[in-house]
Scaffold this motif. Structure first.
Motif, PDB file in Angstrom:
ATOM      1  N   ALA A  59       0.666  -1.181  -0.144  1.00 48.60           N
ATOM      2  CA  ALA A  59       0.183  -0.028  -0.178  1.00 48.60           C
ATOM      3  C   ALA A  59       0.770   1.255  -0.014  1.00 48.60           C
ATOM      4  N   GLU A  60       1.958   1.171   0.633  1.00 45.00           N
ATOM      5  CA  GLU A  60       2.959   2.372   0.762  1.00 45.00           C
ATOM      6  C   GLU A  60       3.401   2.767  -0.603  1.00 45.00           C
ATOM      7  N   SER A 113      -7.545   2.178  -0.531  1.00 44.34           N
ATOM      8  CA  SER A 113      -7.424   3.396  -0.091  1.00 44.34           C
ATOM      9  C   SER A 113      -6.657   4.365  -1.306  1.00 44.34           C
ATOM     10  N   VAL A 114      -5.804   3.867  -1.920  1.00 43.27           N
ATOM     11  CA  VAL A 114      -5.018   4.490  -2.902  1.00 43.27           C
ATOM     12  C   VAL A 114      -5.602   4.525  -4.130  1.00 43.27           C
ATOM     13  N   TYR A 115      -6.105   3.646  -4.665  1.00 41.50           N
ATOM     14  CA  TYR A 115      -6.879   3.131  -5.884  1.00 41.50           C
ATOM     15  C   TYR A 115      -8.312   2.400  -5.634  1.00 41.50           C
ATOM     16  N   PRO A 116      -9.311   3.207  -5.555  1.00 39.49           N
ATOM     17  CA  PRO A 116     -10.513   2.685  -5.196  1.00 39.49           C
ATOM     18  C   PRO A 116     -11.091   1.487  -6.075  1.00 39.49           C
ATOM     19  N   THR A 117     -10.406   1.648  -7.076  1.00 40.32           N
ATOM     20  CA  THR A 117     -10.616   0.657  -8.518  1.00 40.32           C
ATOM     21  C   THR A 117     -10.611  -0.659  -7.999  1.00 40.32           C
ATOM     22  N   GLU A 128       4.271  -6.790  -7.789  1.00 41.14           N
ATOM     23  CA  GLU A 128       4.037  -8.119  -7.558  1.00 41.14           C
ATOM     24  C   GLU A 128       4.222  -8.558  -6.276  1.00 41.14           C
ATOM     25  N   VAL A 129       3.369  -9.353  -5.406  1.00 39.27           N
ATOM     26  CA  VAL A 129       3.628  -9.546  -4.180  1.00 39.27           C
ATOM     27  C   VAL A 129       3.297 -11.044  -4.035  1.00 39.27           C
ATOM     28  N   ALA A 130       3.936 -11.760  -3.275  1.00 38.41           N
ATOM     29  CA  ALA A 130       3.846 -13.142  -3.038  1.00 38.41           C
ATOM     30  C   ALA A 130       3.552 -13.383  -1.584  1.00 38.41           C
ATOM     31  N   VAL A 131       2.573 -14.539  -1.271  1.00 41.91           N
ATOM     32  CA  VAL A 131       2.223 -14.710   0.120  1.00 41.91           C
ATOM     33  C   VAL A 131       1.974 -16.283   0.260  1.00 41.91           C
ATOM     34  N   ALA A 132       1.728 -16.746   1.301  1.00 44.80           N
ATOM     35  CA  ALA A 132       1.573 -18.121   1.573  1.00 44.80           C
ATOM     36  C   ALA A 132       0.014 -18.303   1.380  1.00 44.80           C
ATOM     37  N   ALA A 133      -0.382 -19.559   1.313  1.00 39.21           N
ATOM     38  CA  ALA A 133      -1.837 -19.719   0.973  1.00 39.21           C
ATOM     39  C   ALA A 133      -2.852 -19.375   2.175  1.00 39.21           C
ATOM     40  N   ASP A 134      -2.278 -19.082   3.217  1.00 41.27           N
ATOM     41  CA  ASP A 134      -3.485 -18.429   4.186  1.00 41.27           C
ATOM     42  C   ASP A 134      -2.766 -17.157   4.718  1.00 41.27           C
ATOM     43  N   GLY A 135      -2.060 -16.470   3.536  1.00 40.39           N
ATOM     44  CA  GLY A 135      -1.427 -15.207   3.953  1.00 40.39           C
ATOM     45  C   GLY A 135      -2.474 -13.974   3.572  1.00 40.39           C
ATOM     46  N   SER A 136      -1.971 -12.914   3.806  1.00 40.64           N
ATOM     47  CA  SER A 136      -2.792 -11.599   3.684  1.00 40.64           C
ATOM     48  C   SER A 136      -1.837 -10.496   3.152  1.00 40.64           C
ATOM     49  N   VAL A 137      -2.651  -9.719   2.741  1.00 40.69           N
ATOM     50  CA  VAL A 137      -1.942  -8.708   1.721  1.00 40.69           C
ATOM     51  C   VAL A 137      -2.597  -7.366   2.188  1.00 40.69           C
ATOM     52  N   PRO A 138      -2.097  -6.146   2.561  1.00 41.06           N
ATOM     53  CA  PRO A 138      -2.747  -5.001   2.508  1.00 41.06           C
ATOM     54  C   PRO A 138      -3.540  -4.510   1.498  1.00 41.06           C
ATOM     55  N   THR A 139      -4.674  -3.825   1.849  1.00 48.28           N
ATOM     56  CA  THR A 139      -5.486  -3.609   0.421  1.00 48.28           C
ATOM     57  C   THR A 139      -4.877  -2.090  -0.108  1.00 48.28           C
ATOM     58  N   VAL A 140      -5.006  -2.076  -1.347  1.00 45.13           N
ATOM     59  CA  VAL A 140      -4.725  -0.739  -1.905  1.00 45.13           C
ATOM     60  C   VAL A 140      -5.839   0.225  -2.426  1.00 45.13           C
ATOM     61  N   PHE A 190      -7.290  -9.562   1.772  1.00 43.98           N
ATOM     62  CA  PHE A 190      -7.050  -8.249   1.692  1.00 43.98           C
ATOM     63  C   PHE A 190      -7.266  -7.578   2.969  1.00 43.98           C
ATOM     64  N   THR A 191      -6.371  -7.239   3.829  1.00 44.40           N
ATOM     65  CA  THR A 191      -6.385  -6.562   5.237  1.00 44.40           C
ATOM     66  C   THR A 191      -6.879  -5.103   4.929  1.00 44.40           C
ATOM     67  N   GLY A 192      -7.878  -4.639   5.568  1.00 41.69           N
ATOM     68  CA  GLY A 192      -8.284  -3.192   5.545  1.00 41.69           C
ATOM     69  C   GLY A 192      -9.456  -2.986   4.623  1.00 41.69           C
ATOM     70  N   HIS A 193      -9.541  -4.037   3.680  1.00 41.74           N
ATOM     71  CA  HIS A 193     -10.620  -3.933   2.441  1.00 41.74           C
ATOM     72  C   HIS A 193     -12.141  -3.667   3.159  1.00 41.74           C
TER      73      HIS A 193
END
Lengths: 237, 445
Positions: free
Chosen positions: A104-105, A169-173, A155-167, A189-192
């Motif tokens: 997100a940053e 707030s930057v791109y509403p689309t 590109e971000v990579a996470v494990a099967a139970d991983g989470s990614v911060p939502t974007v 997506f945390t914060g979605h």
């Protein structure tokens, strides 16, 4: 069809020339005619072997506008060294592999910095690199700069139970596109604002686009019927 | 009590955790509302769709209304999800075009173009596509843009009360579909663009039809403008309705005619050209009203620009191959257009079955297994009638796509419905939704 009405007895020995004919050769499950391994199913449904896509970082200079983009990001973003895992240039496209927590940053700076100005988030989607990456679920963000007419992929990579911060707030689309990625791959997506399924029914179990989720072979919802998986639909023996 | 039972006959009610729910199937609305406590009557939740003539297919809108004003709009999609992306992973790269073409069924050739350009970029053969194949692709994409915009004009006309516009729009679209059928064998879902070129050369008869169409359509367009533009009802229903400015469009990811009607001339054919679009002369029409009226004007102007490109493409058509020279990629089957679509060419079958064993082997391997694509990923975007159609294709080096994602403009654009509808009148939801031109086949894939 019952056995009584079947005119061809199953156990009958092959008629005609049988010396050394293919019908007499012992069946070898590992190797068929013409050196075919496995089922010999050339439709590609059976015995499909996936090759490992090896993703390696590219050395500097990257060429084109890629150097300008990475330099501008490095200048504008103090945590560049910690956030960027690697930079890949392939087929005229720039991919920045980002530490999931920082996405997100990075997106914020990609959008707002004068020298970057990626105003449009074209696409967010997922890829499942099962067995080739321990962090198997990748999320790709395709950004477009209308000011400079450039494209870049994060590109971000996470494990099967991983989470990614939502974007979002930057791109509403990214709202629905992240929901689709969650729906199909199970990336949280945390914060979605509203992370629910978008294409599949709300009560669906499993994430259909994952590589270990079969095509077919699952009970058909609402009907009670079942469709066999493609590799079991036809037999070539 | 007698009144209540009478109301019940028309509107059976049941208690839920969210309050009383009425199922209204007909009758007088007053009868229903009279039987309800007038104080709790101010807010109504209406389910528009998924089967509703004004929602362009199976789109469902959950609308919260206060009187006729929409206070909350929530689009619900997924009713037409067919798993096209998942299915692609189980077919070879060439077969992929037959799947993607079925996503957005009003603009099938754009789906094929996006997909084929992505496969070609993965293969690194973008520059090897023959001149004639590129020109045919441009020609057909622009014809497809015209037919798609005509359907937009037709359905939007119908939804805003101009029923005759629907008949005219679909009639003119049929001319374009005839041209497609003449060339590819099919009216829709052509699978005509293939990785490496196109499936079939364009016959003389189709070129003649296109020439006729170039004369025919401008006259008709003039008629439509005469019919709609000066119409007071049309103006009232479109001007100042469902406004979304450039900032709103960009943050919501809206592209295509909606963005251009807000004043930003962003057209990928100009800004990031592909398939040789840089060699054609055309303008990018824009409007500055950012409303349904502006989107209508932009689309009409785009049809005219597309006609200009079609004419230039016809003039650029030179004899030559329509498939890439590399026999390891080019589909070996010389196909023929039959009465029921595209099929085998008897001449080619006779050759591989009777004369050349090597041709047969080559044909068999390439048709059953397909070609291998080096590992990697690409993102290719084309200017679809509804905005940016992006194809993200990933290969793991095998004969099948590892992953293909279609960033369909209908899917992304539909997110704008709450922004356009909330605070507006119910009738403007129809106009605003129609102005996005969503096609659910593409949205849900």
């Amino acid at each position: 069809m019952s056995d009584e009405t079947n005119p061809v007895p199953v156990d009958a020995s092959p008629t005609g020339a049988n010396l050394g004919s293919p019908a007499e050769l012992p069946p070898n499950p590992d190797r068929g005619m013409f050196g075919v391994k496995g089922t010999g199913d050339v439709s590609g449904f059976g015995g499909l072997v996936r090759r490992r896509p090896d993703i390696e970082g590219s050395p500097k200079p990257y060429g084109g506008y890629f150097d300008e983009v990475t330099d501008a990001l490095e200048e504008a973003y103090p945590g560049f060294a910690d956030a960027i895992e690697k930079v890949v240039v392939d087929r005229g496209e720039l991919t920045l592999h980002i530490v999931p927590e920082k996405i997100a940053e990075v997106a914020q700076i990609m959008r707002d910095d004068e020298a970057l100005r990626f105003e449009l988030c074209s696409s967010v989607s997922g890829v499942d690199y099962l067995h080739t990456d321990s962090r198997r679920l990748h999320v790709t963000y395709h950004l477009a700069s209308m000011t400079y007419r450039r494209r870049v992929r994060l590109e971000v990579a996470v494990a099967a139970d991983g989470s990614v911060p939502t974007v979002t707030s930057v791109y509403p689309t990214a709202d629905w596109q992240e929901r689709e990625t969650y729906d199909m791959f199970g990336v949280v997506f945390t914060g979605h604002p509203n992370l629910t399924r978008v294409l599949m029914p709300d009560d669906w179990e499993g994430f259909p686009q994952r590589k270990d989720y079969p095509l077919g072979g699952v009970p058909v919802e609402y009907k009670g019927a079942e469709i066999p998986p493609p590799d079991q639909r036809r037999v070539y023996q | 009590m007698s009144q209540s039972t009478e109301g019940r006959a028309y509107a059976p009610e049941r208690e839920t955790t969210e309050g009383r729910v009425f199922t209204v199937t007909g009758g007088d609305w007053n009868t229903v509302t009279d039987s309800v406590d007038p104080l709790s009557n101010e807010k109504i939740v209406v389910n528009m769709g998924p089967q509703h003539p004004s929602t362009h297919g199976v789109l469902r809108l959950v609308l919260e209304l206060e009187g006729e004003t929409v206070t909350d709009a929530r689009p619900v999609i997924g009713y037409l999800h067919t798993g096209i992306e998942k299915n692609l992973e189980y077919r070879n790269w060439t077969q992929g075009t037959t799947f993607v073409t079925r996503a957005d069924y009003l603009a099938p050739l754009f789906n094929e173009a996006g997909y084929c350009l992505a496969v070609e970029k993965l293969l690194g053969i973008t520059d090897d596509i023959t001149e004639r194949a590129q020109t045919i692709r441009v020609l057909f994409m622009e014809l497809n843009r015209i037919s798609s915009h005509l359907v937009w004009l037709a359905t939007t006309g119908m939804e805003l009360g101009a029923i005759s516009m629907m008949l005219y729009g679909f009639r003119e679209r049929e001319y374009v579909l005839d041209i497609f059928e003449e060339t590819s064998g099919l009216r829709m879902n052509h699978a005509y663009f293939r990785p490496g070129g196109v499936a079939q050369d364009i016959p003389e008869s189709a070129i003649k039809k296109i020439r006729d169409f170039l004369v025919y359509l401008p006259k008709k367009l003039k008629e439509y403008e005469n019919m709609l533009s000066g119409q007071v009802i049309w103006q009232e229903r479109t001007q100042g309705v469902a406004v979304l400015d450039v900032t709103g469009c960009l943050s919501l990811g809206i592209t295509g005619p909606v963005l251009r009607a807000a004043g930003l001339p962003w057209d990928l054919r100009k800004t990031m050209p592909y398939s040789g679009y840089e060699n054609y002369e055309f303008d990018v029409p824009t409007a500055d009203t950012a409303d349904v009226w502006g989107r209508y004007q932009v689309r009409i102007a785009e049809i005219r620009e597309s006609l200009k490109i079609v004419e230039q493409a016809l003039d650029r058509l030179r004899p030559g191959p329509i498939m890439i020279a590399d026999k390891k990629i080019a589909w070996p089957a010389q196909l023929a257009v039959g009465v029921d679509g595209m099929g085998n060419s008897l001449e080619h079958v006779a050759k591989i079955m009777g004369q050349s064993m090597e041709s047969l082997i080559h044909h068999f391997k390439l048709v059953t297994e397909g070609f291998r694509v080096p590992p990697g990923q690409v993102y290719v975007a084309v200017e679809h009638p509804r905005g940016e159609l992006g194809v993200h294709a990933v290969s793991d080096g095998s004969t099948h796509p590892y992953r293909v994602h279609m960033r369909d403009p209908s899917f992304v654009n539909l997110q704008a419905i709450p922004a356009m509808a909330e605070g507006a009148l119910l009738a403007d939801v129809i106009a605003g939704g129609a102005s996005l031109d969503p096609v659910m086949g593409g949205c849900d894939r």
